[in-house]
Scaffold this active site. Structure first.
Site, mmCIF file in Angstrom:
data_model
loop_
_atom_site.group_PDB
_atom_site.id
_atom_site.type_symbol
_atom_site.label_atom_id
_atom_site.label_comp_id
_atom_site.label_asym_id
_atom_site.label_seq_id
_atom_site.Cartn_x
_atom_site.Cartn_y
_atom_site.Cartn_z
ATOM 1 N N SER A 32 3.994 -0.736 -5.031
ATOM 2 C CA SER A 32 3.598 -0.837 -5.593
ATOM 3 C C SER A 32 3.577 1.526 -5.878
ATOM 4 O O SER A 32 3.513 1.857 -6.953
ATOM 5 C CB SER A 32 1.840 -1.011 -5.932
ATOM 6 O OG SER A 32 1.816 -2.431 -6.106
ATOM 7 N N LYS A 61 -9.663 2.608 -3.572
ATOM 8 C CA LYS A 61 -8.516 3.272 -3.386
ATOM 9 C C LYS A 61 -7.824 3.732 -4.731
ATOM 10 O O LYS A 61 -7.109 4.052 -4.701
ATOM 11 C CB LYS A 61 -7.604 1.900 -3.485
ATOM 12 C CG LYS A 61 -7.451 1.425 -1.753
ATOM 13 C CD LYS A 61 -5.988 0.568 -1.348
ATOM 14 C CE LYS A 61 -5.671 0.093 -0.352
ATOM 15 N NZ LYS A 61 -4.657 -1.322 -0.110
ATOM 16 N N HIS A 75 6.059 -8.489 -5.336
ATOM 17 C CA HIS A 75 4.842 -9.413 -4.887
ATOM 18 C C HIS A 75 4.917 -10.952 -5.448
ATOM 19 O O HIS A 75 5.038 -12.041 -5.032
ATOM 20 C CB HIS A 75 3.457 -9.129 -6.164
ATOM 21 C CG HIS A 75 3.337 -8.493 -5.904
ATOM 22 N ND1 HIS A 75 2.649 -6.581 -6.843
ATOM 23 C CD2 HIS A 75 2.260 -7.584 -3.945
ATOM 24 C CE1 HIS A 75 1.997 -5.745 -5.346
ATOM 25 N NE2 HIS A 75 1.760 -6.206 -4.357
ATOM 26 N N ARG A 87 6.728 -6.998 4.911
ATOM 27 C CA ARG A 87 8.315 -6.140 4.391
ATOM 28 C C ARG A 87 8.932 -6.007 5.230
ATOM 29 O O ARG A 87 10.094 -5.712 5.092
ATOM 30 C CB ARG A 87 7.677 -5.412 3.076
ATOM 31 C CG ARG A 87 7.300 -5.445 1.498
ATOM 32 C CD ARG A 87 7.198 -4.360 0.659
ATOM 33 N NE ARG A 87 5.725 -4.292 1.276
ATOM 34 C CZ ARG A 87 4.168 -3.128 1.008
ATOM 35 N NH1 ARG A 87 4.717 -2.986 -0.003
ATOM 36 N NH2 ARG A 87 3.318 -3.297 1.792
HETATM 37 P P1 ADP Z 1 -3.216 -4.457 -0.435
HETATM 38 O O1 ADP Z 1 -3.634 -3.218 -1.349
HETATM 39 O O2 ADP Z 1 -4.233 -5.233 -0.141
HETATM 40 O O3 ADP Z 1 -2.552 -4.192 0.392
HETATM 41 P P2 ADP Z 1 -0.804 -4.606 -2.959
HETATM 42 O O4 ADP Z 1 -0.855 -5.355 -3.978
HETATM 43 O O5 ADP Z 1 -0.306 -3.550 -2.254
HETATM 44 O O6 ADP Z 1 -2.805 -5.197 -1.516
HETATM 45 O O7 ADP Z 1 0.417 -5.792 -1.668
HETATM 46 C C1 ADP Z 1 0.033 -7.114 -1.393
HETATM 47 C C2 ADP Z 1 0.581 -8.233 -0.379
HETATM 48 O O8 ADP Z 1 1.865 -7.824 -0.899
HETATM 49 C C3 ADP Z 1 0.614 -7.848 0.782
HETATM 50 O O9 ADP Z 1 0.083 -8.678 1.821
HETATM 51 C C4 ADP Z 1 1.203 -6.313 1.136
HETATM 52 O O10 ADP Z 1 2.342 -6.219 2.227
HETATM 53 C C5 ADP Z 1 2.072 -7.583 0.048
HETATM 54 N N1 ADP Z 1 3.588 -6.908 -0.919
HETATM 55 C C6 ADP Z 1 3.777 -5.789 -1.375
HETATM 56 N N2 ADP Z 1 4.892 -5.715 -2.430
HETATM 57 C C7 ADP Z 1 5.209 -6.180 -1.710
HETATM 58 C C8 ADP Z 1 6.831 -6.602 -1.414
HETATM 59 N N3 ADP Z 1 7.888 -5.769 -2.090
HETATM 60 N N4 ADP Z 1 7.502 -7.394 -0.751
HETATM 61 C C9 ADP Z 1 6.621 -8.678 -0.367
HETATM 62 N N5 ADP Z 1 5.250 -8.080 0.237
HETATM 63 C C10 ADP Z 1 5.513 -7.045 -0.740
#
Ligand code: ADP
Length: 163
Positions: free
Chosen positions: A128, A41, A17, A90
């Protein structure tokens, strides 16, 4: 003033992130990392905890701020006087869902553009969910998350034991 909103659950924020935030901060005058309430969630960390972990991680980035929101993302984007939504991509597996989300948000408000950013290749496997799983099983997550996130994970999964 070009403002982008980077929305997500951030349960918890990872180095993946942060990588996306840092890239977005170079492209926009102002970036708001927007932590979604997302109670359905069943997040490990409360909204206040997730927001605090994000705030602690972005202190070194002067044009980045953290906030929380609930309800429709496009409405939040308008309230923040932003023009863009930033999402991370990703792998191909992210694409289908993200594509659907971006087109739906465009239907809801055609003035809001979604920008996708690819993280550094070493973060493409990071999520995450995986970080929580490793921490829950007692594994070392030091290379995946900022230090204070590691401490918070430790407190959730092994309260009372020394770090
Ligand atoms: P959500 O529940 O909205 O998917 P996340 O916190 O899991 O929320 O992810 C928020 C954003 O960050 C999403 O667009 C996700 O694809 C991106 N994201 C999560 N992990 C990574 C990573 N390792 N590298 C790049 N983008 C990421």
């Amino acid at each position: 003033m070009r403002t982008a909103i980077y929305p997500g659950s951030f349960d918890p924020l990872t180095n993946g992130h942060l990588d996306v935030v840092q890239r977005a901060a170079k492209l926009f005058d102002r970036v708001v990392v927007a932590v979604a309430r997302n109670e359905d969630k069943h997040p490990l960390f409360s909204l206040a905890e997730r927001l605090e972990l994000v705030k602690k991680s972005i202190g070194h980035l002067p044009n980045v701020e953290a906030d929380s929101f609930e309800g429709l993302l496009v409405n939040y984007v308008v309230r923040q006087k932003a023009q863009s939504i930033v999402r991370g991509l990703r792998a191909v597996s992210d694409f289908e869902f993200e594509f659907q989300l971006a087109l739906m948000n465009r239907k809801l408000n055609e003035n809001v553009e979604t920008i996708f950013m690819m993280p550094k290749d070493t973060y493409t496997f990071l999520s995450s969910r995986i970080v929580k799983e490793i921490a829950r099983l007692g594994g070392d997550v030091a290379v995946f998350v900022p230090e204070h996130v590691q401490t918070a994970l430790h407190a959730k999964f092994a309260p009372g034991t020394p770090l």
